[in-house]
Write a protein that holds these residues in place. Structure first.
Motif, PDB file in Angstrom:
ATOM      1  N   SER A 368      -5.885  -5.861   0.159  1.00 51.96           N
ATOM      2  CA  SER A 368      -4.603  -6.146   0.810  1.00 51.96           C
ATOM      3  C   SER A 368      -4.818  -6.955   2.088  1.00 51.96           C
ATOM      4  O   SER A 368      -4.079  -7.918   2.362  1.00 51.96           O
ATOM      5  N   LEU A 369      -5.845  -6.587   2.863  1.00 54.81           N
ATOM      6  CA  LEU A 369      -6.185  -7.371   4.047  1.00 54.81           C
ATOM      7  C   LEU A 369      -6.587  -8.792   3.665  1.00 54.81           C
ATOM      8  O   LEU A 369      -6.179  -9.763   4.313  1.00 54.81           O
ATOM      9  N   ARG A 375      -9.860 -15.305   6.324  1.00 50.25           N
ATOM     10  CA  ARG A 375     -11.197 -15.160   6.881  1.00 50.25           C
ATOM     11  C   ARG A 375     -12.018 -14.123   6.124  1.00 50.25           C
ATOM     12  O   ARG A 375     -13.247 -14.065   6.285  1.00 50.25           O
ATOM     13  N   ILE A 376     -11.373 -13.297   5.321  1.00 46.77           N
ATOM     14  CA  ILE A 376     -12.096 -12.371   4.444  1.00 46.77           C
ATOM     15  C   ILE A 376     -12.420 -13.132   3.168  1.00 46.77           C
ATOM     16  O   ILE A 376     -11.584 -13.281   2.274  1.00 46.77           O
ATOM     17  N   GLY A 443      -8.893   4.650   9.377  1.00 48.47           N
ATOM     18  CA  GLY A 443      -9.971   3.717   9.701  1.00 48.47           C
ATOM     19  C   GLY A 443      -9.666   2.303   9.255  1.00 48.47           C
ATOM     20  O   GLY A 443      -9.943   1.319   9.969  1.00 48.47           O
ATOM     21  N   LEU A 444      -9.073   2.158   8.070  1.00 47.59           N
ATOM     22  CA  LEU A 444      -8.688   0.833   7.589  1.00 47.59           C
ATOM     23  C   LEU A 444      -7.624   0.210   8.491  1.00 47.59           C
ATOM     24  O   LEU A 444      -7.642  -1.007   8.739  1.00 47.59           O
ATOM     25  N   LEU A 451      -9.004  -7.020  13.183  1.00 46.02           N
ATOM     26  CA  LEU A 451      -8.951  -8.375  12.626  1.00 46.02           C
ATOM     27  C   LEU A 451      -7.805  -9.171  13.242  1.00 46.02           C
ATOM     28  O   LEU A 451      -7.971 -10.347  13.619  1.00 46.02           O
ATOM     29  N   ALA A 452      -6.653  -8.542  13.352  1.00 48.26           N
ATOM     30  CA  ALA A 452      -5.490  -9.232  13.897  1.00 48.26           C
ATOM     31  C   ALA A 452      -5.699  -9.647  15.340  1.00 48.26           C
ATOM     32  O   ALA A 452      -5.206 -10.699  15.788  1.00 48.26           O
ATOM     33  N   ALA A 453      -6.474  -8.835  16.073  1.00 53.62           N
ATOM     34  CA  ALA A 453      -6.740  -9.129  17.489  1.00 53.62           C
ATOM     35  C   ALA A 453      -7.903 -10.083  17.685  1.00 53.62           C
ATOM     36  O   ALA A 453      -8.223 -10.460  18.827  1.00 53.62           O
TER      37      ALA A 453
END
Length: 454
Positions: A368-369, A375-376, A443-444, A451-453
């Protein structure tokens, strides 16, 4: 009148009795951890680094409690060691009982049942129905080194082949087998001779080359540059650990095993990180239907106590002369007691299935991320051994700086997160198999925010 002496606060009990939630009461690291880290810097060799400088007073389930009272989510398991959970009650009970009996004799001087029982369990549970033998050691590197030693003695050959991105340990021979220079090899040579490297199947970076084709490429390189008749052993991780949690394409391992068998080469599978239910099978080799000649285990074998093993075909293991294998602490009775309890837990407590459930939660969250963050570059792994590879989205080049930022932000929010990969751009997820879904999801969420930051 004399005042009574102050009573120290009780030390929290570890194991599953710890409250299973992330809870921060200080900055990370807190003041007591900062104090201890200053003492560490003054007392411990600089080369012994600490990824996250918090100091632990208790751990269990899916959390770690530090000396400042912070409770952190454990996505590391001490690098895949505490699969059954930290301070698991059955392990604690077995260790306590053994300590009360005796702590050491040296098995090569006077034997004891625990060593034999661990060997019997490993002979029974590792892949293959052939007759097997086991020898016990202290660390994964020591076991890998002994597996190579046994293979050389059995074949009468010297050359050993490892693979790109491999990690096999920090002893001289296993540094030679390991691919990554910093921090493992740089400045520590010269290394053991007659160690060679061949190409790995790396689907994300080799264009999805099918496993059998990737194996033909590797075998051609071995035959042309070394010569099959000179090779004592191939040593490979079924899923690479420090190299980046690389899962070879289907058929790659099988083709290498078939070639090894045809050429009289000992096929050694290093399951130090992948073994003992970590990948949703008791051993990762099982996913590919591969039966190693020798299998190396450690990490998750004994619930956190130092123990490792080489298990394999009886004719290979028995080829070494009497007295040729051993060591003062190899198969220590306390570690053996812990291992029996730990292995029984993997067998009886549903932990193999739990690893598969953890994969479902992690994969869903990580994919989902990935769908919203280019970037993943890759989501990969099996069971409770998952990873994301972070890249420049325009070039797919590794992005270690982003990886470091995300990791640091997660640490500050109370998630123990480890990085890996030859290029330093992989974040790995290695939770204890006793972790709850709630902790996984929390944790996720921290990783998502990091990641967003970044």
């Amino acid at each position: 009148m004399t005042s009574p002496a102050p009573v120290a606060p009780p030390v929290p009990v570890g194991g599953p009795t710890l409250r299973q939630e992330r809870r921060l009461v200080t900055a990370i690291p807190g003041p007591r951890s900062v104090e201890l880290h200053a003492r560490k810097s003054a007392a411990v060799a600089r080369g012994v680094g600490i990824t996250l400088p918090v100091y632990v007073q208790a751990a269990g389930g899916g959390v770690v409690l530090d000396v400042d009272g912070n409770t952190l989510i454990d996505f590391g398991s001490g690098i895949a060691v505490t699969g059954v959970g930290n301070a698991a009650p059955d392990v604690v009970e077995a260790v306590t009982a053994q300590v009360a009996q005796f702590t050491h004799t040296c098995f090569t001087i006077t034997g004891y049942e625990g060593y034999v029982e661990v060997a019997e369990l490993l002979n029974d549970l590792t892949p293959g129905e052939h007759e097997k033998r086991t020898a016990l050691f202290n660390s994964g590197a020591e076991a890998v080194e002994n597996a190579v030693k046994i293979a050389r003695h059995y074949t009468g050959r010297q050359a050993v082949v490892a693979f790109d991105h491999a990690y096999h340990g920090r002893t001289n021979l296993t540094m030679a087998l390991t691919a990554k220079s910093m921090p493992y090899k740089s400045g520590f040579g010269p290394f053991a001779p007659e160690v060679y490297r061949s190409a790995l199947s790396y689907p994300f970076r080799d264009g999805g080359l099918p496993g059998p084709e990737a194996a033909r490429r590797a075998i051609s390189q071995i035959e042309k540059q070394i010569g099959a008749s000179n090779v004592a052993a191939l040593v490979i991780e079924p899923i690479q650990g420090e190299g980046g949690f690389i899962v070879p394409a289907p058929g790659f391992l099988e083709a290498l095993a078939d070639w090894s068998r045809a050429q009289g080469v000992v096929f050694i599978v290093d399951e130090v990180q992948t073994g003992f239910a970590r990948t949703g099978a008791l051993f990762a080799s099982e996913h590919e239907g591969v039966v190693p000649d020798l299998i190396v285990t450690a990490k998750g074998i004994a619930g956190g106590l130092p123990l490792s093993a080489v298990t394999g075909r009886a004719e290979i293991m028995d080829s070494a002369h009497v007295g040729g294998l051993g060591g003062t602490y190899g198969g220590n009775p306390i570690a053996c007691a812990a291992a029996v309890a730990t292995i029984r837990s993997y067998q009886n407590d549903g932990l193999i299935e739990r690893a598969r459930q953890i994969e479902t939660v992690l994969r869903r969250g990580l994919e989902s991320l990935q769908a919203s963050d280019a970037r993943i570059g890759d989501v990969r792994g099996r069971g409770a051994m998952m990873a994301i590879e972070l890249v420049d989205p325009s070039t797919a080049e590794p992005d270690p700086a982003l990886t470091a930022r995300v990791s640091a932000l997660a640490h500050a929010q109370g998630v123990i997160l480890l990085t890996c990969g030859t290029y330093g751009n992989v974040i790995r997820f290695l939770p204890p198999l006793t972790i709850s879904d709630d902790l996984l999801l929390d944790g996720l969420a921290v990783v998502r925010d990091a990641l967003a930051a970044s």
